[in-house]
Design a protein around this motif. Structure first.
Motif, PDB file in Angstrom:
ATOM      1  N   THR A   1       0.986  -1.286  -0.257  1.00  0.00           N
ATOM      2  CA  THR A   1       0.226   0.112  -0.159  1.00  0.00           C
ATOM      3  C   THR A   1       0.794   1.151   0.295  1.00  0.00           C
ATOM      4  O   THR A   1       1.834   1.235   0.857  1.00  0.00           O
ATOM      5  CB  THR A   1      -1.053  -0.024   1.272  1.00  0.00           C
ATOM      6  OG1 THR A   1      -1.785  -1.136   1.380  1.00  0.00           O
ATOM      7  CG2 THR A   1      -2.215   0.995   1.515  1.00  0.00           C
ATOM      8  N   PHE A   2       0.283   1.993  -0.997  1.00  0.00           N
ATOM      9  CA  PHE A   2       1.409   3.713  -1.639  1.00  0.00           C
ATOM     10  C   PHE A   2      -0.692   4.813  -0.191  1.00  0.00           C
ATOM     11  O   PHE A   2      -1.230   4.518  -1.116  1.00  0.00           O
ATOM     12  CB  PHE A   2       1.958   3.955  -1.964  1.00  0.00           C
ATOM     13  CG  PHE A   2       2.607   5.034  -1.996  1.00  0.00           C
ATOM     14  CD1 PHE A   2       3.629   5.989  -1.157  1.00  0.00           C
ATOM     15  CD2 PHE A   2       1.274   6.017  -3.198  1.00  0.00           C
ATOM     16  CE1 PHE A   2       4.116   7.143  -1.589  1.00  0.00           C
ATOM     17  CE2 PHE A   2       2.513   7.157  -3.164  1.00  0.00           C
ATOM     18  CZ  PHE A   2       3.323   8.125  -2.577  1.00  0.00           C
ATOM     19  N   ILE A   3      -0.054   5.300   0.573  1.00  0.00           N
ATOM     20  CA  ILE A   3      -0.572   6.272   1.042  1.00  0.00           C
ATOM     21  C   ILE A   3      -0.364   7.401   1.769  1.00  0.00           C
ATOM     22  O   ILE A   3       0.535   7.551   2.233  1.00  0.00           O
ATOM     23  CB  ILE A   3      -1.924   5.321   2.962  1.00  0.00           C
ATOM     24  CG1 ILE A   3      -2.780   5.599   2.493  1.00  0.00           C
ATOM     25  CG2 ILE A   3      -1.001   4.847   3.423  1.00  0.00           C
ATOM     26  CD1 ILE A   3      -3.446   5.309   3.540  1.00  0.00           C
ATOM     27  N   THR A   4      -1.132   8.742   1.319  1.00  0.00           N
ATOM     28  CA  THR A   4      -1.333   9.595   1.412  1.00  0.00           C
ATOM     29  C   THR A   4      -2.444  10.121   2.775  1.00  0.00           C
ATOM     30  O   THR A   4      -3.236   9.652   2.326  1.00  0.00           O
ATOM     31  CB  THR A   4      -0.823  10.829   1.159  1.00  0.00           C
ATOM     32  OG1 THR A   4      -1.622  11.036   0.076  1.00  0.00           O
ATOM     33  CG2 THR A   4       0.872  10.148   0.079  1.00  0.00           C
ATOM     34  N   GLU A   5      -1.908  10.593   3.727  1.00  0.00           N
ATOM     35  CA  GLU A   5      -3.428  11.164   4.796  1.00  0.00           C
ATOM     36  C   GLU A   5      -3.010  12.653   5.298  1.00  0.00           C
ATOM     37  O   GLU A   5      -1.904  12.810   5.716  1.00  0.00           O
ATOM     38  CB  GLU A   5      -4.403   9.871   5.531  1.00  0.00           C
ATOM     39  CG  GLU A   5      -3.525   9.262   6.184  1.00  0.00           C
ATOM     40  CD  GLU A   5      -3.330   8.193   6.683  1.00  0.00           C
ATOM     41  OE1 GLU A   5      -4.654   7.814   7.236  1.00  0.00           O
ATOM     42  OE2 GLU A   5      -3.245   7.247   6.896  1.00  0.00           O
ATOM     43  N   TRP A   6      -3.755  13.077   5.619  1.00  0.00           N
ATOM     44  CA  TRP A   6      -3.985  14.503   6.919  1.00  0.00           C
ATOM     45  C   TRP A   6      -2.843  15.116   6.056  1.00  0.00           C
ATOM     46  O   TRP A   6      -3.225  15.553   4.551  1.00  0.00           O
ATOM     47  CB  TRP A   6      -3.975  14.005   8.222  1.00  0.00           C
ATOM     48  CG  TRP A   6      -4.224  12.820   8.827  1.00  0.00           C
ATOM     49  CD1 TRP A   6      -3.786  11.347   8.991  1.00  0.00           C
ATOM     50  CD2 TRP A   6      -6.094  12.365   9.237  1.00  0.00           C
ATOM     51  NE1 TRP A   6      -4.617  10.467   9.195  1.00  0.00           N
ATOM     52  CE2 TRP A   6      -6.502  11.389   9.504  1.00  0.00           C
ATOM     53  CE3 TRP A   6      -6.813  13.986   9.114  1.00  0.00           C
ATOM     54  CZ2 TRP A   6      -7.337  10.616   9.655  1.00  0.00           C
ATOM     55  CZ3 TRP A   6      -8.319  12.935   9.346  1.00  0.00           C
ATOM     56  CH2 TRP A   6      -8.628  11.705   9.585  1.00  0.00           C
ATOM     57  N   ALA A   7      -2.798  16.088   7.303  1.00  0.00           N
ATOM     58  CA  ALA A   7      -2.049  17.613   6.448  1.00  0.00           C
ATOM     59  C   ALA A   7      -1.139  17.128   5.766  1.00  0.00           C
ATOM     60  O   ALA A   7      -0.162  17.562   5.094  1.00  0.00           O
ATOM     61  CB  ALA A   7      -1.947  18.274   7.773  1.00  0.00           C
ATOM     62  N   ASP A   8       0.012  16.533   6.875  1.00  0.00           N
ATOM     63  CA  ASP A   8       1.293  15.586   6.397  1.00  0.00           C
ATOM     64  C   ASP A   8       0.776  15.059   5.186  1.00  0.00           C
ATOM     65  O   ASP A   8       2.292  15.185   3.942  1.00  0.00           O
ATOM     66  CB  ASP A   8       1.775  14.528   7.470  1.00  0.00           C
ATOM     67  CG  ASP A   8       1.960  15.079   8.683  1.00  0.00           C
ATOM     68  OD1 ASP A   8       2.441  15.738   8.868  1.00  0.00           O
ATOM     69  OD2 ASP A   8       2.402  14.364   8.989  1.00  0.00           O
ATOM     70  N   GLY A   9      -0.065  14.456   4.498  1.00  0.00           N
ATOM     71  CA  GLY A   9      -0.117  14.050   2.606  1.00  0.00           C
ATOM     72  C   GLY A   9      -0.511  14.658   2.681  1.00  0.00           C
ATOM     73  O   GLY A   9      -0.276  14.522   1.085  1.00  0.00           O
ATOM     74  N   GLU A  10      -0.813  15.440   2.411  1.00  0.00           N
ATOM     75  CA  GLU A  10      -1.398  16.502   1.259  1.00  0.00           C
ATOM     76  C   GLU A  10      -0.028  17.520   1.142  1.00  0.00           C
ATOM     77  O   GLU A  10       0.337  17.693   0.013  1.00  0.00           O
ATOM     78  CB  GLU A  10      -2.277  18.168   2.102  1.00  0.00           C
ATOM     79  CG  GLU A  10      -3.277  18.318   1.839  1.00  0.00           C
ATOM     80  CD  GLU A  10      -4.036  19.436   2.444  1.00  0.00           C
ATOM     81  OE1 GLU A  10      -3.997  20.484   1.893  1.00  0.00           O
ATOM     82  OE2 GLU A  10      -4.708  19.124   3.075  1.00  0.00           O
ATOM     83  N   LYS A  11       1.081  17.749   2.482  1.00  0.00           N
ATOM     84  CA  LYS A  11       2.298  17.957   1.974  1.00  0.00           C
ATOM     85  C   LYS A  11       3.404  17.654   1.177  1.00  0.00           C
ATOM     86  O   LYS A  11       3.817  17.688   0.153  1.00  0.00           O
ATOM     87  CB  LYS A  11       3.619  18.225   3.640  1.00  0.00           C
ATOM     88  CG  LYS A  11       2.565  19.673   4.062  1.00  0.00           C
ATOM     89  CD  LYS A  11       3.548  20.207   5.339  1.00  0.00           C
ATOM     90  CE  LYS A  11       2.929  20.498   6.235  1.00  0.00           C
ATOM     91  NZ  LYS A  11       2.887  19.803   7.655  1.00  0.00           N
ATOM     92  N   LEU A  12       3.047  15.738   1.417  1.00  0.00           N
ATOM     93  CA  LEU A  12       4.087  15.133   1.185  1.00  0.00           C
ATOM     94  C   LEU A  12       3.758  15.227  -0.436  1.00  0.00           C
ATOM     95  O   LEU A  12       4.306  15.183  -1.406  1.00  0.00           O
ATOM     96  CB  LEU A  12       3.339  13.460   1.492  1.00  0.00           C
ATOM     97  CG  LEU A  12       4.407  12.386   1.076  1.00  0.00           C
ATOM     98  CD1 LEU A  12       4.667  11.379   1.830  1.00  0.00           C
ATOM     99  CD2 LEU A  12       3.547  12.047  -0.360  1.00  0.00           C
ATOM    100  N   CYS A  13       1.787  15.269  -1.009  1.00  0.00           N
ATOM    101  CA  CYS A  13       1.779  15.118  -2.895  1.00  0.00           C
ATOM    102  C   CYS A  13       2.047  16.399  -3.001  1.00  0.00           C
ATOM    103  O   CYS A  13       2.444  16.402  -3.512  1.00  0.00           O
ATOM    104  CB  CYS A  13      -0.065  15.352  -2.058  1.00  0.00           C
ATOM    105  SG  CYS A  13      -0.468  13.303  -2.057  1.00  0.00           S
TER     106      CYS A  13
END
Length: 555
Positions: free
Chosen positions: A120-132
């Motif tokens: 699984t490759f997952i991004t979530e929450w505020a940290d996910g926004e920054k990562l994306c």
């Protein structure tokens, strides 16, 4: 290093990657060789990509990387195991770490049983926004590097692809590049991993909003079009299945409709009502994604887990197309990759709990006929490993036998087969019963049993292999099974000659010695079954050269 070895025991462990930096910095190194799957994906029929509804299982349990992280096993009492592999097509290991690399024990067990494994490759929450923002808004070089690393990781550890789950809102620049990233990742996985897959989770829309659709529609179709499938959210209604089917057209099998076994939110059915959801999904010819079937273990408890697990999967069996074995040799002791003891040749060699999914054997079908037959796992007695297969049932009045289908097969029959069986009859009158193997072949006018003067096979192509009291000369060592029963186990060896036939099923037949107008109960443990192509058995073994050993720990 703590990533690769447990700090308490120094044993090798499976691991995940957190954040973009760790992903981009990843390189194969000598410490992670334990994490490379040693079991190639077994061939199966029909192949994964054939046009029929598929079943995906998404394993999500308490954050993941529990006792299953110990690559060489652990002394875990009552662990979680999955063994209904014949009924599923894809296994996803899910956690909330950025890059979930499936623990290698799961990849080994799934591959041995012909099931593909996704990380699984997952991004979530505020940290996910920054990562994306960092890798998607950055343009082709940035998202290309992430796609390349993910494909390299799957190739290096020898699993089969990725579930991609973007659970945060995206800027216009980021969402503009998202389909390009998905297309690049899918292409790279396809070229790096034979039969590889990339599946998109129903989350972000084409305008960057995070809004679960519970269906395929114009808001998320742009992502479905550039990868291998869509895994929908769980709160769907029947009209959404209909719309998804219509929009997907010839790709309806690439829609994996989410079913949360914990039944969170507004769902059709979870728990022991999961069959209600599956019935609807299959009415529309769609695939199913069964999320968190570990509910059986977490919610109902560890104590009766194996019993409850058979009940759960038994309730779904009519909606789960099975897949067949299509290569020989077929050999299994039915071990689940866990036990309360370790058995060898029918003897309890070492008491104490153990858990190692890499040691799980090829698993059979688990047929159930209400009131007539149940198939389950027995930990109290085994021929080899931790468990045997327990068949319990009744032979109805006036009937002579019960056939228990263990494996569906789909391959041309070699001219000559050897089969071996180890079993133990229990119950009140074991002497009144006999146990034997039966092979069926697909109906065809040209299939013959024996040599050219033989008669065509019985209708339905039933063949009863010839009992061999002793192994043929030259094979005595390999077929020692013909007379090696011990500790109450009976051993049988058989031979079957076929011409122009195609194998269909392998069953165990339990028969009465005498006809009777009363029903007869039986309880039989199966310790081992083998089906061998005589030609490859008699061929000389491959010579191994240049063996090296590394990462040794002397005790």
């Amino acid at each position: 290093p703590a990533r690769y070895f447990d700090t308490k025991t120094t044993e090798p462990i499976s691991f995940f990657l957190s954040g973009l930096e760790e992903l981009l910095a990843w390189q194969p190194n000598s410490n992670d060789e334990f994490n490379v799957s040693a079991v190639p994906l077994a061939k199966r029929q029909p192949p994964l990509h054939s046009r029929r509804p598929r079943t995906l299982v998404c394993h999500d349990m308490r954050g993941g990387y529990l006792e299953d992280r110990f690559i060489q096993g652990s002394a875990t009492r009552n662990p979680y195991v999955f063994y209904h592999w014949r009924y599923i097509d894809i296994f996803v290991y899910f956690s909330h770490h950025t890059v979930t690399i499936p623990p290698v024990v799961w990849t080994n067990a799934a591959h041995r049983n012909g099931v593909s494994v996704l990380g699984t490759f997952i991004t979530e929450w505020a940290d996910g926004e920054k990562l994306c923002e960092a890798f998607l808004a950055g343009g082709e070089e940035a998202y290309g590097a992430v796609a390349e690393q993910l494909a390299r990781i799957a190739q290096h550890y020898r699993f089969d692809g990725w579930l991609v789950n973007i659970e945060n809102t995206l800027s216009a620049a980021a969402v503009g590049n998202l389909p390009l990233f998905l297309r690049a990742l899918t292409a790279q996985v396809h070229s790096a991993v034979p039969g590889g897959l990339v599946i998109w989770y129903d989350s972000v829309l084409k305008d960057g909003t995070l809004k679960w659709q519970n269906e395929l529609n114009d808001e998320n179709r742009i992502f479905f079009d550039v990868c291998d499938g869509l895994f929908t959210n769980y709160n769907w209604k029947e009209e959404q299945l209909e719309r998804s089917q219509r929009l997907a057209g010839p790709r309806q099998n690439d829609i994996y409709v989410g079913v949360d076994v914990f039944a969170r939110g507004d769902v059709i059915g979870g728990g022991f009502d999961t069959d209600k959801s599956l019935r609807l999904i299959r009415q529309y010819g769609l695939s199913a994604a069964i999320f968190a079937p570990g509910w059986v273990y977490e919610h109902l408890g560890k104590e009766n887990f194996l019993q409850n697990e058979n009940r759960f999967w038994g309730s779904l069996a009519e909606y789960l197309p099975t897949h067949s074995i299509c290569t020989l040799p077929l050999t299994t002791s039915f071990s689940l990759g866990m036990g309360t003891s370790t058995f060898l040749d029918g003897k309890d060699e070492e008491s104490g709990p153990w858990y190692d999914l890499s040691a799980q054997d090829i698993q059979p079908l688990y047929p159930e006929l209400r009131g007539r037959l149940s198939t389950s796992c027995c930990l109290q007695d085994a021929w080899c490993g931790g468990s045997s297969l327990e068949l319990q049932g009744t032979i109805p009045p006036g009937e002579e036998r019960v056939a228990v289908r263990l494996f569906s097969l789909q391959m041309p029959a070699p001219p000559k087969l050897f089969l071996t069986l180890l079993y133990k009859l229990e119950g009140p009158q074991p002497d009144d019963l006999t146990v034997a193997l039966e092979v069926t072949t697909w109906d065809s006018g040209i299939c013959l049993e024996g040599n050219s003067t033989s008669l065509p096979a019985e209708p339905y192509g039933r063949h009863h292999p010839r009992f061999l009291p002793a192994p043929p000369p030259g094979l005595a060592k390999l077929l020692a099974a013909c007379h090696r029963g011990s500790h109450g186990w009976t051993s049988r060896c058989y031979e079957l000659e076929l011409q122009d036939c195609s194998l269909r099923d392998l069953s165990v037949i339990v028969s009465r010695q005498q006809p009777s107008l009363e029903e007869t109960s039986f309880s039989c443990l199966l310790g081992e079954v083998r089906v061998l192509d005589t030609a490859s058995v008699t061929a000389s073994p491959v010579h191994v050269h240049g063996v090296t050993a590394s990462q040794l720990w002397w005790q």
